[in-house]
Scaffold this motif. Sequence first.
Motif, mmCIF file in Angstrom:
data_model
loop_
_atom_site.group_PDB
_atom_site.id
_atom_site.type_symbol
_atom_site.label_atom_id
_atom_site.label_comp_id
_atom_site.label_asym_id
_atom_site.label_seq_id
_atom_site.Cartn_x
_atom_site.Cartn_y
_atom_site.Cartn_z
ATOM 1 N N LEU A 88 0.823 -1.203 0.000
ATOM 2 C CA LEU A 88 0.000 0.000 0.000
ATOM 3 C C LEU A 88 0.861 1.259 0.000
ATOM 4 O O LEU A 88 0.496 2.265 -0.602
ATOM 5 C CB LEU A 88 -0.934 -0.020 1.198
ATOM 6 N N SER A 89 2.008 1.201 0.678
ATOM 7 C CA SER A 89 2.970 2.301 0.637
ATOM 8 C C SER A 89 4.273 1.823 1.253
ATOM 9 O O SER A 89 4.291 0.879 2.050
ATOM 10 C CB SER A 89 2.458 3.542 1.386
ATOM 11 N N LEU A 90 5.369 2.475 0.872
ATOM 12 C CA LEU A 90 6.664 2.297 1.508
ATOM 13 C C LEU A 90 7.280 3.671 1.712
ATOM 14 O O LEU A 90 7.315 4.486 0.785
ATOM 15 C CB LEU A 90 7.610 1.433 0.667
ATOM 16 N N ASP A 91 7.744 3.940 2.919
ATOM 17 C CA ASP A 91 8.410 5.203 3.236
ATOM 18 C C ASP A 91 9.883 4.924 3.514
ATOM 19 O O ASP A 91 10.221 3.951 4.209
ATOM 20 C CB ASP A 91 7.761 5.851 4.454
ATOM 21 N N THR A 92 10.737 5.778 2.994
ATOM 22 C CA THR A 92 12.171 5.621 3.196
ATOM 23 C C THR A 92 12.808 6.970 3.454
ATOM 24 O O THR A 92 12.333 8.004 2.974
ATOM 25 C CB THR A 92 12.839 4.958 1.970
ATOM 26 N N GLY A 93 13.888 6.939 4.218
ATOM 27 C CA GLY A 93 14.652 8.149 4.457
ATOM 28 C C GLY A 93 15.679 8.442 3.391
ATOM 29 O O GLY A 93 16.444 9.397 3.518
ATOM 30 N N ASP A 94 15.714 7.628 2.325
ATOM 31 C CA ASP A 94 16.713 7.766 1.270
ATOM 32 C C ASP A 94 16.018 8.186 -0.026
ATOM 33 O O ASP A 94 15.234 7.438 -0.591
ATOM 34 C CB ASP A 94 17.427 6.431 1.077
ATOM 35 N N ARG A 95 16.329 9.385 -0.502
ATOM 36 C CA ARG A 95 15.694 9.902 -1.715
ATOM 37 C C ARG A 95 15.990 9.014 -2.926
ATOM 38 O O ARG A 95 15.113 8.754 -3.756
ATOM 39 C CB ARG A 95 16.178 11.323 -1.981
ATOM 40 N N LEU A 96 17.245 8.536 -3.047
ATOM 41 C CA LEU A 96 17.619 7.696 -4.181
ATOM 42 C C LEU A 96 16.860 6.375 -4.145
ATOM 43 O O LEU A 96 16.393 5.893 -5.186
ATOM 44 C CB LEU A 96 19.124 7.450 -4.191
ATOM 45 N N ALA A 97 16.729 5.787 -2.953
ATOM 46 C CA ALA A 97 16.005 4.519 -2.843
ATOM 47 C C ALA A 97 14.540 4.688 -3.229
ATOM 48 O O ALA A 97 13.952 3.819 -3.869
ATOM 49 C CB ALA A 97 16.116 3.973 -1.424
ATOM 50 N N ALA A 98 13.952 5.823 -2.840
ATOM 51 C CA ALA A 98 12.558 6.078 -3.208
ATOM 52 C C ALA A 98 12.421 6.181 -4.717
ATOM 53 O O ALA A 98 11.493 5.610 -5.315
ATOM 54 C CB ALA A 98 12.064 7.352 -2.530
ATOM 55 N N TRP A 99 13.328 6.890 -5.349
ATOM 56 C CA TRP A 99 13.282 7.038 -6.812
ATOM 57 C C TRP A 99 13.493 5.688 -7.496
ATOM 58 O O TRP A 99 12.763 5.327 -8.425
ATOM 59 C CB TRP A 99 14.345 8.037 -7.245
ATOM 60 N N ALA A 100 14.505 4.924 -7.033
ATOM 61 C CA ALA A 100 14.809 3.645 -7.668
ATOM 62 C C ALA A 100 13.674 2.646 -7.475
ATOM 63 O O ALA A 100 13.354 1.873 -8.377
ATOM 64 C CB ALA A 100 16.116 3.083 -7.098
ATOM 65 N N GLY A 101 13.055 2.651 -6.287
ATOM 66 C CA GLY A 101 11.956 1.733 -6.045
ATOM 67 C C GLY A 101 10.768 1.993 -6.941
ATOM 68 O O GLY A 101 10.117 1.073 -7.446
ATOM 69 N N ARG A 102 10.482 3.272 -7.176
ATOM 70 C CA ARG A 102 9.367 3.632 -8.065
ATOM 71 C C ARG A 102 9.697 3.347 -9.519
ATOM 72 O O ARG A 102 8.893 2.767 -10.249
ATOM 73 C CB ARG A 102 9.010 5.108 -7.890
ATOM 74 N N ARG A 103 10.892 3.776 -9.963
ATOM 75 C CA ARG A 103 11.241 3.656 -11.372
ATOM 76 C C ARG A 103 11.603 2.221 -11.740
ATOM 77 O O ARG A 103 11.235 1.744 -12.813
ATOM 78 C CB ARG A 103 12.409 4.588 -11.698
ATOM 79 N N GLY A 104 12.339 1.534 -10.862
ATOM 80 C CA GLY A 104 12.818 0.212 -11.208
ATOM 81 C C GLY A 104 11.834 -0.907 -10.964
ATOM 82 O O GLY A 104 11.837 -1.917 -11.678
#
Length: 249
Positions: A88-104
């Motif tokens: 339903l959602s994932l929150d992370t303190g890492d901006r790069l991880a958030a971007w990679a998780g969405r894009r990849g």
Amino acid sequence: MPPVLTVTGRDVLFAHWALDPAAVEPHVPDGLDVETFDGSAWVSVLALENRGFGPGPMAPPSWLRRGVPQLNLRTYVTMGGQSGVYFLSLDTGDRLAAWAGRRGFGIPFHRARMRLSRRGDEVSVRSRREGDPPAAFRARYRPTGRTYRAESDTIEEFCIERFRYFLPADEDRRFGAGGGGGGRVGELDREPWDLRPAAATIRENTLFEAAGIPAPTGDPVVQYSPGFTMRVEPLVTGTTGDATPGRLG
């Protein structure tokens, strides 16, 4: 098939709430069915420290590991007789991880201001997502008993021993939509979780409301795990008839 990356983490809190299946069903894609245990749908928060990821089957070397807090909000679903997780959602303190998780991977990652700290064996986690929708979570937790593994037909097995997750195809929430077929299925390769009983105090939790789900009213069922190593296999396109890569979750 070989994994695309290997993820490590530690100090995991599992907190599970029972909900009316009718409250959860509208928030999973068409083509997935909410799975129940003892007649209830279950929605879980996982709080943890992500220790990084390495390419393929390689865990990140110790000198590259850094702790990044993470929160997962997930429920449990089936598709074509296969059981798995729907995020339903994932929150992370890492901006790069958030971007990679969405894009990849197409996983609904959000960037949040997060902090995870320790005092003895007690872990404290704070998270505040200021995006759309906003969400907050604050909790303290610690292990209280001996290590064990989930037994068959228990709530621990139902909520924790999962080896598959489902994602909608592209941006369309319907499985089977968008160019012929099915959603995407991800497989996880890992050992069964090492678990311990836990004491947890959850001081704030608006993750449910942010996901559009009614806030739970009772206390959660909780467990603790000291850590994990998890290999993530490539996403494949699946339908209700052919989503069968790997183990059941």
